[in-house]
Design a protein around this motif. Structure first.
Motif, PDB file in Angstrom:
ATOM      1  N   GLU A   1      18.999   3.407  13.263  1.00  0.00           N
ATOM      2  CA  GLU A   1      17.593   3.693  12.976  1.00  0.00           C
ATOM      3  C   GLU A   1      17.174   2.967  11.691  1.00  0.00           C
ATOM      4  O   GLU A   1      18.023   2.644  10.841  1.00  0.00           O
TER       5      GLU A   1
ATOM      6  N   CYS B   1      13.315   9.649  14.551  1.00  0.00           N
ATOM      7  CA  CYS B   1      11.950   9.979  14.143  1.00  0.00           C
ATOM      8  C   CYS B   1      11.149   8.708  13.859  1.00  0.00           C
ATOM      9  O   CYS B   1       9.937   8.669  14.062  1.00  0.00           O
TER      10      CYS B   1
ATOM     11  N   ASN C   1      10.903  10.395  21.190  1.00  0.00           N
ATOM     12  CA  ASN C   1      12.103  10.995  20.605  1.00  0.00           C
ATOM     13  C   ASN C   1      11.738  12.346  20.004  1.00  0.00           C
ATOM     14  O   ASN C   1      10.705  12.465  19.318  1.00  0.00           O
ATOM     15  N   GLU C   2      12.547  13.336  20.242  1.00  0.00           N
ATOM     16  CA  GLU C   2      12.349  14.677  19.660  1.00  0.00           C
ATOM     17  C   GLU C   2      10.864  15.048  19.676  1.00  0.00           C
ATOM     18  O   GLU C   2      10.265  15.371  18.640  1.00  0.00           O
TER      19      GLU C   2
ATOM     20  N   TYR D   1      23.556  18.269  16.259  1.00  0.00           N
ATOM     21  CA  TYR D   1      24.303  17.901  15.049  1.00  0.00           C
ATOM     22  C   TYR D   1      25.119  19.094  14.574  1.00  0.00           C
ATOM     23  O   TYR D   1      24.668  20.249  14.664  1.00  0.00           O
TER      24      TYR D   1
ATOM     25  N   GLU E   1      21.910  11.620  20.271  1.00  0.00           N
ATOM     26  CA  GLU E   1      22.166  11.854  18.841  1.00  0.00           C
ATOM     27  C   GLU E   1      23.195  12.967  18.721  1.00  0.00           C
ATOM     28  O   GLU E   1      22.949  14.088  19.193  1.00  0.00           O
TER      29      GLU E   1
ATOM     30  N   TRP F   1      26.468  16.322  10.172  1.00  0.00           N
ATOM     31  CA  TRP F   1      25.370  16.025   9.231  1.00  0.00           C
ATOM     32  C   TRP F   1      25.562  16.911   8.019  1.00  0.00           C
ATOM     33  O   TRP F   1      25.403  18.130   8.111  1.00  0.00           O
TER      34      TRP F   1
ATOM     35  N   LEU G   1      20.302   9.893   3.898  1.00  0.00           N
ATOM     36  CA  LEU G   1      21.334  10.563   4.716  1.00  0.00           C
ATOM     37  C   LEU G   1      22.690   9.841   4.658  1.00  0.00           C
ATOM     38  O   LEU G   1      23.352   9.645   5.692  1.00  0.00           O
TER      39      LEU G   1
ATOM     40  N   ALA H   1      25.370   9.341  15.744  1.00  0.00           N
ATOM     41  CA  ALA H   1      24.380   9.141  14.679  1.00  0.00           C
ATOM     42  C   ALA H   1      25.121   9.117  13.341  1.00  0.00           C
ATOM     43  O   ALA H   1      25.735  10.111  12.977  1.00  0.00           O
ATOM     44  N   GLN H   2      24.981   7.958  12.696  1.00  0.00           N
ATOM     45  CA  GLN H   2      24.467   6.685  13.128  1.00  0.00           C
ATOM     46  C   GLN H   2      25.520   5.629  12.802  1.00  0.00           C
ATOM     47  O   GLN H   2      26.473   5.916  12.093  1.00  0.00           O
TER      48      GLN H   2
ATOM     49  N   LEU I   1      24.737   9.361   8.106  1.00  0.00           N
ATOM     50  CA  LEU I   1      25.399  10.488   8.774  1.00  0.00           C
ATOM     51  C   LEU I   1      26.858  10.128   9.115  1.00  0.00           C
ATOM     52  O   LEU I   1      27.556   9.558   8.293  1.00  0.00           O
TER      53      LEU I   1
HETATM   54  O1  AHR Z   1      19.504  10.829  12.936  1.00  0.00           O
HETATM   55  C1  AHR Z   1      18.593  11.315  11.993  1.00  0.00           C
HETATM   56  C2  AHR Z   1      17.402  12.001  12.630  1.00  0.00           C
HETATM   57  O2  AHR Z   1      17.829  13.172  13.272  1.00  0.00           O
HETATM   58  C3  AHR Z   1      16.682  11.261  13.715  1.00  0.00           C
HETATM   59  O3  AHR Z   1      15.734  10.385  13.219  1.00  0.00           O
HETATM   60  C4  AHR Z   1      16.006  12.356  14.469  1.00  0.00           C
HETATM   61  O4  AHR Z   1      15.795  12.019  15.827  1.00  0.00           O
HETATM   62  C5  AHR Z   1      16.931  13.542  14.291  1.00  0.00           C
HETATM   63  O5  AHR Z   1      16.244  14.663  13.894  1.00  0.00           O
END
Ligand code: AHR
Length: 500
Positions: A25, A71, A172-173, A248, A304, A308, A320, A352-353, A358
C-alpha cells in the motif's frame, strides 16, 4: 508423543499459489523507500525498483501482489499517477502519516514491479470516493488494446501493449475507511461497479473481488451475498469471483495493540491463540458462503492478514512500522497452515504488508535490507504452491499458560506433481520440544529431509545482526517402519520433504 497420520492417496483440494500472496500500500515506507527508490537513486535499482528487494521476493516466489491499498485505494485517483513524473500531482497522504505523496509510483510502475517479480496483478479500485466512470476508465487504460481514449492515453504515456489485470477489487473495507457503508448499500454498489469492469482481452477474464467482512461480521457476509445473488441466475454465482476477509492479530486489542518485541509468556500464547482464530473465521464465513455458493466457485480472499502491533518507538505512528520476531514466524506458520487446510474455499491471501509495514517479510534502512523471520516462513512454505492438499489426522497436546492455550503442533501436508510430500509444521511451545511420529498411508518414504526456523520467542533480525534467525537443517529425523519421527525444538517452524 504427538502423532500425525498422512493419507497420501486421499487428495482434498489444490492449494492455490495465491494463498502466498502479498499486499503493498502507499503507506509509510512500503512503496517509497521499501520497493521504489526511483531511477536516480544510489541504491541499486532497475527502473526505480530496488534490486535487493526484488531479488529476495523472487526467492520466495511471490505469486500475486495487491496494490494500491488498503484504505489508500478508496482515496486514490489513478490519473494522478500517470504521465511525466514531474507533472504528477503532489498531495498529502491524509490517511497514512500526513506525508507528501508525489505519485511517482503509479499504474505503470506497479506493472513494471510485477513484471520484475513475475507475479500476478491485483489492482484495488476506488468505490469510496471514486466514480463508476473513473473505475471503468482505469480498466480500459490498463487492458484495452484497440483505439479508445484511455488506450490512446496509455500509449502516449509510453506503454503500447495493454497489461494483464488478474484480479480487480471493487473497493476496500467499505464498511469502514472505504465509505462507512451498510452491507446492502455496498452490495448494490458492488453490482453497479463490477458491471463496468469490462473484459477487453480475448481468453482472459478479470477476477472481480467483492469487499468482504471485517473479522467476525457475519451479518456483512450474509447480507452482501444475499443482495449480490438476488435476481442473479445461479450459474452467474453472484457475478463475483472472490469475497474478501480482513483479520489482524492484535495481542492487546485494537486500541492498545501491544509491543512487537517486548512480551511475556502470557502475551506470546495470547497472540498465537488469536492467530488460531483465523480457523474459526474461515469456517463460519465459509458456512454462509456455502449457502449461496455450495459449489465453492467464489473464492474466499483473505487479502489482509498478519500481526499488527504498536509502532516501533520514535517512528511515525501513521507508518505502521514494526519489528518481527520468532513469535511472528509462528503466527505466519499457524495461519498459512490454516489457509492450506481450507484451500477448498480460500483461494488467495495477502500478507499485510510486504516491506516495512506491519508483519513485513522485508525491512529496509537506507541501502540495507533484512529478511524477517516471517520471510523465512514464506520460504519454507513455498513448496505448497499448486500442490494437492492431502488428508491428515493429528494428535497433539495443548500448550500455554493458565489463560491462553493453543495446540502444540500445527500442520498441513501437500503432494506436488512429482509425488513428493511437503509437511509444514510449527511447534508453538516456547519451552518444550515436540516429538512427532509420522505414519504414512498410501505411500512410502525413501528419503526424508527438512529445514527449520528456530529461536527463542523474542529473537529477531536487525540491521546490525541480520542473520540471527535464519534457516537451518532439521536434524532429528529418524526413519521407522511405517514412516518417521521428527523432533521439533521449542518455538520452531519447519518444512519436511518426503520423497517416495
Ligand atoms: O494494512 C493497513 C490497513 O488496514 C489497510 O489500509 C486497511 O485496509 C486495513 O484497515
Amino acid at each position: 508423543m504427538a502423532k500425525l497420520n498422512i493419507y497420501a492417496d486421499r487428495p482434498l483440494s489444490t492449494i492455490a499459489p495465491e494463498i502466498y500472496g502479498h499486499f503493498s500500500e502507499h503507506l509509510g515506507r512500503c512503496i517509497y523507500e521499501g520497493i521504489y527508490v526511483g531511477e536516480d537513486s544510489d541504491i541499486p535499482n532497475v527502473n526505480g525498483m530496488r534490486c535487493d528487494v526484488v531479488e529476495a521476493l523472487k526467492q520466495i516466489r511471490i505469486p500475486v501482489l495487491r496494490w494500491p491499498g488498503g484504505c489508500f485505494a478508496d482515496e486514490y485517483h489513478w490519473k494522478d499517477g500517470i504521465g511525466p513524473k514531474e507533472q504528477r500531482k503532489k498531495m498529502i497522504n491524509t490517511h497514512w502519516g500526513g506525508v507528501v505523496e508525489d505519485n511517482s509510483f503509479g499504474t505503470h510502475e506497479f506493472f513494471e514491479l510485477c513484471r520484475q517479480l513475475g507475479c500476478k496483478t491485483y489492482v484495488n479500485g476506488n468505490v469510496g470516493s471514486g466514480t463508476v466512470q473513473e473505475m471503468a476508465e482505469w480498466v480500459e487504460y490498463m487492458t484495452f488494446d484497440g483505439v479508445s481514449p484511455m488506450a490512446d492515453l496509455r500509449r502516449a504515456n509510453g506503454q503500447d501493449k495493454p497489461w494483464k489485470v488478474d484480479y480487480f477489487g471493487i473497493g476496500n473495507e467499505n464498511w469502514g475507511c472505504g465509505g462507512n457503508m451498510l452491507p446492502e448499500y455496498y452490495a448494490n454498489e458492488y453490482r453497479r461497479y463490477r458491471t463496468y469492469v469490462r473484459d477487453f482481452q480475448e481468453g482472459h477474464r478479470i477476477d472481480r473481488i467483492c469487499g468482504g467482512a471485517n473479522v467476525a461480521d457475519y451479518e456483512w457476509t450474509e447480507k452482501v451475498l444475499e443482495t449480490c445473488f438476488r435476481r442473479t441466475p445461479p450459474e452467474c454465482h453472484g457475478k463475483m469471483d472472490g469475497l474478501s476477509l480482513h483479520y489482524y492479530v492484535h495481542p492487546e486489542g485494537w486500541e492498545i495493540k501491544g509491543s512487537a518485541t517486548e512480551f511475556d509468556d502470557d502475551v506470546f500464547y495470547k497472540t498465537l491463540s488469536k492467530a488460531w482464530y483465523m480457523d474459526e473465521l474461515i469456517r463460519k464465513h465459509g458456512t454462509i458462503m456455502d449457502k449461496y455458493d455450495p459449489e465453492k466457485r467464489v473464492g474466499m480472499i483473505v487479502d489482509e492478514w498478519g500481526a499488527w502491533y504498536t509502532v516501533e518507538p520514535g517512528t511515525n505512528p501513521g507508518f505502521l512500522y514494526q519489528q518481527n520476531t520468532m513469535r511472528d514466524a509462528l503466527v505466519a506458520g499457524i495461519t498459512l497452515n490454516i489457509f492450506n487446510n481450507h484451500s477448498d474455499r480460500v483461494k488467495m491471501a495477502n500478507l499485510a504488508q510486504m516491506v516495512n509495514v506491519l508483519q513485513a517479510v522485508l525491512l529496509t534502512d537506507g541501502a540495507k535490507m533484512i529478511k524477517t523471520p516471517t520471510y523465512h516462513v514464506f520460504d519454507l512454505f513455498q513448496h505448497h504452491q499448486n500442490g494437492t492438499l492431502v488428508d491428515t489426522c493429528l494428535e497433539t497436546e495443548q500448550v500455554g499458560t493458565a489463560d491462553w492455550q493453543v495446540p502444540q503442533i500445527s500442520q498441513s501436508v501437500s503432494r506436488d506433481e512429482n509425488g513428493t510430500l511437503h509437511l509444514t509444521l510449527a511447534n508453538a511451545s516456547n519451552t518444550e520440544a515436540a516429538t512427532l511420529e509420522v505414519n504414512l498411508f498410501g505411500t512410502t518414504a525413501r528419503t526424508v529431509t527438512g529445514r527449520m526456523l528456530h529461536g527463542e520467542m523474542h529473537q529477531m533480525n536487525t540491521f546490525d545482526a541480520p542473520e540471527t534467525v535464519t534457516l537451518e537443517a532439521l536434524p532429528a529425523i529418524a526413519m521407522g517402519e511405517s514412516g518417521f519421527t521428527v523432533t521439533l525444538p521449542p518455538c520452531t517452524v519447519a518444512h519436511v520433504q518426503v520423497q517416495a
